[in-house]
Design a protein around this motif. Sequence first.
Motif, PDB file in Angstrom:
ATOM      1  N   ARG A   1       0.833  -1.198   0.000  1.00  0.00           N
ATOM      2  CA  ARG A   1       0.000   0.000   0.000  1.00  0.00           C
ATOM      3  C   ARG A   1       0.872   1.255   0.000  1.00  0.00           C
ATOM      4  O   ARG A   1       1.884   1.313   0.687  1.00  0.00           O
ATOM      5  CB  ARG A   1      -0.920   0.015   1.220  1.00  0.00           C
ATOM      6  N   ILE A   2       0.475   2.240  -0.781  1.00  0.00           N
ATOM      7  CA  ILE A   2       1.211   3.499  -0.837  1.00  0.00           C
ATOM      8  C   ILE A   2       1.281   4.125   0.550  1.00  0.00           C
ATOM      9  O   ILE A   2       2.290   4.673   0.947  1.00  0.00           O
ATOM     10  CB  ILE A   2       0.565   4.465  -1.852  1.00  0.00           C
ATOM     11  N   ASN A   3       0.214   3.998   1.303  1.00  0.00           N
ATOM     12  CA  ASN A   3       0.178   4.585   2.640  1.00  0.00           C
ATOM     13  C   ASN A   3       0.449   3.553   3.735  1.00  0.00           C
ATOM     14  O   ASN A   3      -0.078   3.660   4.830  1.00  0.00           O
ATOM     15  CB  ASN A   3      -1.160   5.282   2.871  1.00  0.00           C
ATOM     16  N   SER A   4       1.308   2.583   3.443  1.00  0.00           N
ATOM     17  CA  SER A   4       1.659   1.581   4.451  1.00  0.00           C
ATOM     18  C   SER A   4       2.369   2.220   5.640  1.00  0.00           C
ATOM     19  O   SER A   4       2.395   1.660   6.722  1.00  0.00           O
ATOM     20  CB  SER A   4       2.525   0.482   3.850  1.00  0.00           C
ATOM     21  N   SER A   5       2.922   3.384   5.425  1.00  0.00           N
ATOM     22  CA  SER A   5       3.506   4.186   6.503  1.00  0.00           C
ATOM     23  C   SER A   5       3.465   5.647   6.054  1.00  0.00           C
ATOM     24  O   SER A   5       3.340   5.940   4.860  1.00  0.00           O
ATOM     25  CB  SER A   5       4.945   3.774   6.794  1.00  0.00           C
ATOM     26  N   GLU A   6       3.571   6.556   7.016  1.00  0.00           N
ATOM     27  CA  GLU A   6       3.594   7.980   6.665  1.00  0.00           C
ATOM     28  C   GLU A   6       4.781   8.292   5.773  1.00  0.00           C
ATOM     29  O   GLU A   6       4.671   9.071   4.824  1.00  0.00           O
ATOM     30  CB  GLU A   6       3.643   8.831   7.926  1.00  0.00           C
ATOM     31  N   SER A   7       5.939   7.684   6.072  1.00  0.00           N
ATOM     32  CA  SER A   7       7.134   7.975   5.273  1.00  0.00           C
ATOM     33  C   SER A   7       6.995   7.441   3.854  1.00  0.00           C
ATOM     34  O   SER A   7       7.464   8.063   2.907  1.00  0.00           O
ATOM     35  CB  SER A   7       8.386   7.415   5.953  1.00  0.00           C
ATOM     36  N   SER A   8       6.325   6.313   3.683  1.00  0.00           N
ATOM     37  CA  SER A   8       6.102   5.761   2.351  1.00  0.00           C
ATOM     38  C   SER A   8       5.214   6.679   1.516  1.00  0.00           C
ATOM     39  O   SER A   8       5.529   7.001   0.374  1.00  0.00           O
ATOM     40  CB  SER A   8       5.469   4.368   2.472  1.00  0.00           C
ATOM     41  N   ALA A   9       4.108   7.117   2.087  1.00  0.00           N
ATOM     42  CA  ALA A   9       3.193   8.011   1.372  1.00  0.00           C
ATOM     43  C   ALA A   9       3.876   9.337   1.047  1.00  0.00           C
ATOM     44  O   ALA A   9       3.743   9.860  -0.067  1.00  0.00           O
ATOM     45  CB  ALA A   9       1.930   8.242   2.200  1.00  0.00           C
ATOM     46  N   ALA A  10       4.618   9.885   2.005  1.00  0.00           N
ATOM     47  CA  ALA A  10       5.308  11.163   1.781  1.00  0.00           C
ATOM     48  C   ALA A  10       6.375  11.038   0.702  1.00  0.00           C
ATOM     49  O   ALA A  10       6.530  11.942  -0.129  1.00  0.00           O
ATOM     50  CB  ALA A  10       5.931  11.663   3.086  1.00  0.00           C
ATOM     51  N   ALA A  11       7.103   9.939   0.694  1.00  0.00           N
ATOM     52  CA  ALA A  11       8.164   9.748  -0.311  1.00  0.00           C
ATOM     53  C   ALA A  11       7.579   9.714  -1.713  1.00  0.00           C
ATOM     54  O   ALA A  11       8.106  10.354  -2.631  1.00  0.00           O
ATOM     55  CB  ALA A  11       8.947   8.475  -0.023  1.00  0.00           C
ATOM     56  N   LEU A  12       6.483   8.981  -1.906  1.00  0.00           N
ATOM     57  CA  LEU A  12       5.883   8.919  -3.237  1.00  0.00           C
ATOM     58  C   LEU A  12       5.278  10.264  -3.620  1.00  0.00           C
ATOM     59  O   LEU A  12       5.464  10.739  -4.744  1.00  0.00           O
ATOM     60  CB  LEU A  12       4.824   7.819  -3.310  1.00  0.00           C
ATOM     61  N   ARG A  13       4.591  10.901  -2.702  1.00  0.00           N
ATOM     62  CA  ARG A  13       4.002  12.226  -2.967  1.00  0.00           C
ATOM     63  C   ARG A  13       5.089  13.215  -3.383  1.00  0.00           C
ATOM     64  O   ARG A  13       4.962  13.905  -4.395  1.00  0.00           O
ATOM     65  CB  ARG A  13       3.262  12.732  -1.729  1.00  0.00           C
ATOM     66  N   ASN A  14       6.180  13.268  -2.632  1.00  0.00           N
ATOM     67  CA  ASN A  14       7.259  14.207  -2.934  1.00  0.00           C
ATOM     68  C   ASN A  14       7.937  13.897  -4.259  1.00  0.00           C
ATOM     69  O   ASN A  14       8.287  14.803  -5.016  1.00  0.00           O
ATOM     70  CB  ASN A  14       8.274  14.239  -1.798  1.00  0.00           C
ATOM     71  N   ALA A  15       8.133  12.612  -4.555  1.00  0.00           N
ATOM     72  CA  ALA A  15       8.767  12.232  -5.823  1.00  0.00           C
ATOM     73  C   ALA A  15       7.887  12.615  -6.996  1.00  0.00           C
ATOM     74  O   ALA A  15       8.381  13.112  -8.017  1.00  0.00           O
ATOM     75  CB  ALA A  15       9.068  10.733  -5.828  1.00  0.00           C
ATOM     76  N   LEU A  16       6.572  12.406  -6.871  1.00  0.00           N
ATOM     77  CA  LEU A  16       5.666  12.767  -7.958  1.00  0.00           C
ATOM     78  C   LEU A  16       5.554  14.283  -8.114  1.00  0.00           C
ATOM     79  O   LEU A  16       5.516  14.796  -9.244  1.00  0.00           O
ATOM     80  CB  LEU A  16       4.285  12.133  -7.736  1.00  0.00           C
ATOM     81  N   LEU A  17       5.539  15.009  -7.003  1.00  0.00           N
ATOM     82  CA  LEU A  17       5.507  16.473  -7.084  1.00  0.00           C
ATOM     83  C   LEU A  17       6.771  17.030  -7.728  1.00  0.00           C
ATOM     84  O   LEU A  17       6.714  18.011  -8.478  1.00  0.00           O
ATOM     85  CB  LEU A  17       5.318  17.071  -5.681  1.00  0.00           C
ATOM     86  N   ALA A  18       7.901  16.408  -7.446  1.00  0.00           N
ATOM     87  CA  ALA A  18       9.169  16.866  -8.026  1.00  0.00           C
ATOM     88  C   ALA A  18       9.165  16.716  -9.536  1.00  0.00           C
ATOM     89  O   ALA A  18       9.831  17.462 -10.255  1.00  0.00           O
ATOM     90  CB  ALA A  18      10.333  16.096  -7.410  1.00  0.00           C
ATOM     91  N   ARG A  19       8.396  15.767 -10.081  1.00  0.00           N
ATOM     92  CA  ARG A  19       8.319  15.580 -11.520  1.00  0.00           C
ATOM     93  C   ARG A  19       7.610  16.741 -12.201  1.00  0.00           C
ATOM     94  O   ARG A  19       7.804  16.985 -13.375  1.00  0.00           O
ATOM     95  CB  ARG A  19       7.567  14.289 -11.845  1.00  0.00           C
ATOM     96  N   ARG A  20       6.785  17.469 -11.481  1.00  0.00           N
ATOM     97  CA  ARG A  20       6.048  18.606 -12.056  1.00  0.00           C
ATOM     98  C   ARG A  20       6.956  19.799 -12.303  1.00  0.00           C
ATOM     99  O   ARG A  20       6.648  20.656 -13.096  1.00  0.00           O
ATOM    100  CB  ARG A  20       4.916  19.041 -11.125  1.00  0.00           C
ATOM    101  N   SER A  21       8.071  19.887 -11.551  1.00  0.00           N
ATOM    102  CA  SER A  21       8.923  21.066 -11.697  1.00  0.00           C
ATOM    103  C   SER A  21       9.883  20.951 -12.844  1.00  0.00           C
ATOM    104  O   SER A  21      10.111  20.018 -13.440  1.00  0.00           O
ATOM    105  CB  SER A  21       9.740  21.335 -10.448  1.00  0.00           C
TER     106      SER A  21
END
Length: 130
Positions: A110-130
Amino acid sequence: MHPAAAAPAAAQVALNPASGPAGSAVKVSGTGFKAATTGTVIVGSATFGFRTSATGSFSTGITIPATAAGSITVTAKTAAWNTDLVSYLAAQPDVMGFVWFHLQKEADWRINSSESSAAALRNALLARRS
């Protein structure tokens, strides 16, 4: 209880003490994980966060859940695989998207299996927008 590492094959997890009753305080130490990243120790349904050092090691205290009975598995994992996945996919010119199987099966995917897991994917995907 017995340790299990959900990280690269070189990763090692140790428990001190190696066994004890529910409610026991245990020190979880790990080596061979990705350096300077966050992770989670999972004990049944309880989670405990940690941060790896520059050498990929960590040490954190946990408490065996009061509801634990018999043998339990202690798993340590970092969220770095989420970031690595996004970087890998970005480098593939023929990949336009991906499908995620958001399941807890043999491992917790699960993407949200932990707070750090969810945050890492969110941040990596947001970085692709820049």
